[in-house]
Design a protein around this motif. Structure first.
Motif, short mmCIF file in Angstrom:
data_model
loop_
_atom_site.label_atom_id
_atom_site.label_comp_id
_atom_site.label_asym_id
_atom_site.label_seq_id
_atom_site.Cartn_x
_atom_site.Cartn_y
_atom_site.Cartn_z
N GLU A 109 0.59 -1.16 0.04
CA GLU A 109 -0.17 0.05 0.10
C GLU A 109 0.68 1.31 -0.01
OE1 GLU A 109 -3.74 -0.56 2.69
OE2 GLU A 109 -2.09 -1.28 3.70
N PHE A 110 0.38 2.27 -0.65
CA PHE A 110 1.05 3.73 -0.43
C PHE A 110 0.06 4.56 0.23
CE2 PHE A 110 3.52 1.54 -3.92
CZ PHE A 110 4.65 2.06 -3.54
N VAL A 111 0.44 4.85 1.30
CA VAL A 111 -0.72 5.64 2.29
C VAL A 111 -0.11 6.86 2.59
CG1 VAL A 111 -1.96 5.66 4.35
CG2 VAL A 111 -1.69 3.50 3.05
N ASN A 112 -0.91 7.91 2.60
CA ASN A 112 -0.49 9.40 2.56
C ASN A 112 -0.59 9.85 4.10
OD1 ASN A 112 0.39 9.83 0.07
ND2 ASN A 112 -1.57 10.12 -0.68
N THR A 113 -0.99 8.94 4.90
CA THR A 113 -1.43 9.54 6.27
C THR A 113 -0.52 8.52 7.27
OG1 THR A 113 -3.25 7.88 6.50
CG2 THR A 113 -3.83 10.45 6.00
N GLY A 114 -0.11 9.15 8.60
CA GLY A 114 0.52 8.17 9.47
C GLY A 114 -0.39 7.49 10.43
N TRP A 115 0.11 6.46 11.08
CA TRP A 115 -0.70 5.61 12.14
C TRP A 115 -1.37 6.58 13.12
CZ3 TRP A 115 0.32 3.94 16.91
CH2 TRP A 115 1.72 4.28 17.49
N MET A 116 -0.28 7.40 13.70
CA MET A 116 -0.99 8.32 14.73
C MET A 116 -1.95 9.25 14.12
SD MET A 116 -0.48 7.14 17.73
CE MET A 116 -1.09 8.77 18.41
N GLY A 117 -1.68 9.81 12.80
CA GLY A 117 -2.38 10.76 12.12
C GLY A 117 -3.67 10.32 12.04
N ARG A 118 -3.83 9.05 11.56
CA ARG A 118 -5.27 8.78 11.43
C ARG A 118 -5.99 8.58 12.58
NH1 ARG A 118 -2.29 5.29 7.99
NH2 ARG A 118 -2.42 3.47 9.43
N TYR A 119 -5.48 8.12 13.88
CA TYR A 119 -5.93 7.87 15.02
C TYR A 119 -6.39 9.41 15.51
CZ TYR A 119 -6.26 7.75 20.04
OH TYR A 119 -6.64 7.75 21.57
N PHE A 120 -5.47 10.29 15.33
CA PHE A 120 -5.87 12.03 15.73
C PHE A 120 -6.91 12.41 15.17
CE2 PHE A 120 -1.22 12.77 17.47
CZ PHE A 120 -1.59 12.29 18.64
N ASP A 121 -6.99 12.08 13.73
CA ASP A 121 -8.03 12.36 12.84
C ASP A 121 -9.51 12.04 13.37
OD1 ASP A 121 -7.28 13.85 10.61
OD2 ASP A 121 -6.81 12.11 9.51
N THR A 122 -9.48 10.87 13.98
CA THR A 122 -11.10 10.26 14.47
C THR A 122 -11.27 11.12 15.75
OG1 THR A 122 -9.75 8.43 16.00
CG2 THR A 122 -10.19 8.15 13.83
N LEU A 123 -10.27 11.76 16.41
CA LEU A 123 -10.60 12.67 17.87
C LEU A 123 -10.77 13.97 17.48
CD1 LEU A 123 -7.92 10.71 20.04
CD2 LEU A 123 -10.22 10.16 19.86
N TYR A 124 -9.96 14.53 16.48
CA TYR A 124 -9.91 16.06 16.40
C TYR A 124 -10.46 16.54 15.12
CZ TYR A 124 -7.13 14.87 20.42
OH TYR A 124 -6.73 14.23 21.47
N GLY A 125 -11.80 16.32 14.93
CA GLY A 125 -12.30 16.47 13.35
C GLY A 125 -12.16 18.17 12.90
N GLY A 126 -11.99 18.21 11.78
CA GLY A 126 -11.52 19.69 11.18
C GLY A 126 -10.21 20.04 11.29
N TYR A 127 -9.23 19.36 12.11
CA TYR A 127 -7.98 19.76 12.32
C TYR A 127 -7.44 20.45 10.94
CZ TYR A 127 -3.25 20.14 14.02
OH TYR A 127 -1.94 20.41 14.45
N GLU A 174 -10.57 -2.16 19.91
CA GLU A 174 -9.63 -3.11 19.06
C GLU A 174 -10.23 -3.25 17.69
OE1 GLU A 174 -8.25 -7.17 19.87
OE2 GLU A 174 -8.03 -6.78 22.06
N THR A 175 -11.73 -2.83 17.46
CA THR A 175 -12.29 -2.81 16.15
C THR A 175 -11.95 -1.70 15.34
OG1 THR A 175 -14.08 -1.74 17.21
CG2 THR A 175 -13.97 -4.26 16.81
N LYS A 176 -11.55 -0.57 16.25
CA LYS A 176 -11.14 0.72 15.51
C LYS A 176 -9.51 0.50 15.03
CE LYS A 176 -12.56 4.73 16.90
NZ LYS A 176 -12.63 6.10 17.79
N VAL A 177 -8.96 -0.09 15.91
CA VAL A 177 -7.47 -0.25 15.62
C VAL A 177 -7.57 -1.06 14.30
CG1 VAL A 177 -5.34 -1.59 16.50
CG2 VAL A 177 -6.49 -0.17 18.18
N LYS A 178 -8.24 -2.01 14.07
CA LYS A 178 -8.18 -2.87 13.09
C LYS A 178 -8.43 -1.86 11.79
CE LYS A 178 -9.33 -7.60 14.80
NZ LYS A 178 -10.17 -8.63 14.83
#
Length: 520
Positions: free
Chosen positions: A138-156, A403-407
């Motif tokens: 895969e070629f993904v443009n987001t980081g693993w912690m960036g995706r997690y933060f996206d779920t918490l801080y919408g609109g950032y 865990e479901t969100k982590v997956k």
């Protein structure tokens, strides 16, 4: 304009501008109340990046494989009597005395043979994979912690910082932000080198923004500059409030970075992720001194990592902060098992990583690799533990993510590893977890056309069994399903396999084990 590349050097040039809350300049507010909203339970993750590809076999040494290692690494091998014994089966490089002491105290764990299927041996591509938490395909443009933060801080980044979230979510102690924290719209990390010399960026004139693509970029630019300036003042406020309780080495860049991390945590900054780094691990030549394998570039680097982490932990402990912080090392790949003629090692595959903190499960997780005396020059350590399982386990057990969100953030086959434990006090633990409940037998081995993999399940479990080649490529998945308790034999049709070395990789829940096999 590429938003991901914007203000990558902002932290090194920022100077505090006046920031106002309800019309009151921030610098005029009493400093102590500024950070009283921070709860003691707030948790921090420190990522220590070892740039260049760390030779894990020279760091965490499989003592039961010494005959094989000595045969294939004769010109760089640490003398057996100089290895720091950690367990009967595992030892540390003698430069890791401080980490060995932390292990004895129950503040260090080791996870063996961490990597990913189809290992890429390019520095840049492999780092991208580690930063994104993606598969090699895969070629993904987001980081693993960036995706997690996206779920918490919408609109950032719009609307941040604010009264509820006044502090940066992540800090990279460098001039360039880490891709680990790259979100969909922006990077959640800011850069810091010296928290006491932050300088402001010019925000420009306040005029009307046109409703055009240019206007969108201009709006983003202004938002990013204003955000950087506000974060800069908050960081400096925390640095002025914080302290260090121990002395750090001025000759150790990693130690200086961790000193600032401890300072900011002590000062009440609510940042969740800190990324620090140390380079120089691309040891193709001169990894050891040709006249003395105990010294050389790798020994120097390991000593700096060991001493920096130890000093950092002692600082946190002295300030009563150690239960809020866990950390881990990582490198884009390991080195080949066989050394080269330049007293070095070349790009390989998997490598062990170090976990540290008083809430780490202080064990050796995983199995020692098999090192025969005759080995192919291209062979690297086979992957046993997927690095995404490490990331996901930290998200689940440290940041309390479902865990479901982590997956959905990482990958569907995520299995939680028991690397974090709830803690109240530092306790010594020398327990070993070497997946002894899993035994694999390959019969016949070596083989020509057919062989089989045998193992026993004590209870029904989901089993994934696959075959990797010598350079870390996953060539065949034999089974990936729930199997019943009892003895199992999975046949392998080897006609399509070229002659050479392979590894069968068996994963049952969070247990994993790798077995070497040879097609002749």
């Amino acid at each position: 304009m590429n938003r991901r590349n914007f203000i990558k050097q902002a932290g090194g040039t920022a100077m505090s501008l006046p920031v106002f809350i309800n019309g009151i300049q921030l610098s005029t507010i009493a400093k102590a109340p500024l950070f009283q909203f921070m709860e003691e339970s707030d948790r921090v993750l420190v990522l220590v990046q070892m740039n260049g590809g760390n030779d894990g076999l020279n760091m965490v040494i499989p003592r039961d494989q010494y005959a094989g290692l000595s045969a294939v690494r004769r010109n760089i091998m640490i003398p057996e009597n100089s290895v720091l014994p950690v367990t009967d089966l595992v030892g540390f490089h003698p430069s890791l005395k401080a980490l060995k002491y932390m292990y004895d105290e129950g503040r260090v764990g080791v996870l063996q043979s961490v990597g990913y299927p189809n290992q890429n041996r390019s520095h840049f591509r492999s780092y991208d994979i580690w930063a994104s938490g993606s598969s090699a395909e895969e070629f993904v443009n987001t980081g693993w912690m960036g995706r997690y933060f996206d779920t918490l801080y919408g609109g950032y980044p719009e609307g941040y910082p604010n009264s509820e979230f006044p502090h940066p979510f992540a800090i990279t102690m460098d001039y360039v932000v880490s891709e680990t924290c790259q979100g969909t719209a922006s990077n959640f990390s800011v850069t810091v080198n010296d928290p006491f010399s932050m300088r402001s960026l010019f925000e420009g004139e306040v005029d009307e923004i046109p409703n055009t693509p240019y206007g969108d970029e201009l709006k983003y630019l202004r938002t990013s500059i204003a955000q950087t300036n506000k974060y800069s003042e908050t960081i400096t406020e925390a640095a002025n409030l914080g302290r260090n309780a121990v002395t750090y080495s001025n000759n150790n860049r990693l130690a200086r970075q961790l000193k600032n991390v401890a300072l900011l945590i002590s000062g009440g900054l609510r940042t969740k992720i800190y990324i620090v780094s140390i380079g120089g691990f691309d040891t193709h030549a001169g990894q050891v001194d040709k006249n003395n394998p105990l010294i050389g570039s790798h020994a120097d680097l390991l000593e700096k990592v060991s001493n920096a982490i130890s000093t950092f932990q002692n600082d946190l402990k002295a300030q009563g902060l150690e239960h809020r912080v866990v950390g881990m090392t990582f490198s884009e790949f390991g080195r080949k098992i066989k050394s080269n003629e330049s007293y070095g090692t070349d790009h390989g595959t998997a490598s062990p990583l170090i976990l540290f903190g008083s809430c780490i499960n202080a064990k050796i997780f995983g199995n020692n690799p098999e090192i025969p005396t005759n080995i192919d020059s291209s062979e690297g350590l086979p992957m046993e533990n997927d690095f995404r399982d490490v990331y996901g386990s930290i998200l689940v057990d440290w940041f309390k993510v479902e865990e479901t969100k982590v997956k959905s953030l990482l990958y569907e086959d995520f299995q939680k590893l028991p690397i974090i434990e709830e803690c109240t006090v530092t306790t010594s633990s020398n327990n070993i977890e070497l997946s002894e409940s899993i035994e694999i037998k390959v019969s016949p081995n070596p083989f020509r056309e057919k062989t089989g993999i045998e193992f026993n399940l004590e209870k029904d479990a989901w089993v994934r069994l696959s075959i990797f080649n010598a350079v870390g490529g996953e060539v065949k998945v034999l089974t990936n399903q729930r199997l019943s308790a009892g003895e199992h034999r999975i046949p392998i049709e080897g006609i399509s396999l070229e002659a050479g070395v392979y590894f069968c990789h068996l994963k049952i829940g969070h247990y994993a084990k790798t077995k070497r096999m040879v097609k002749v």
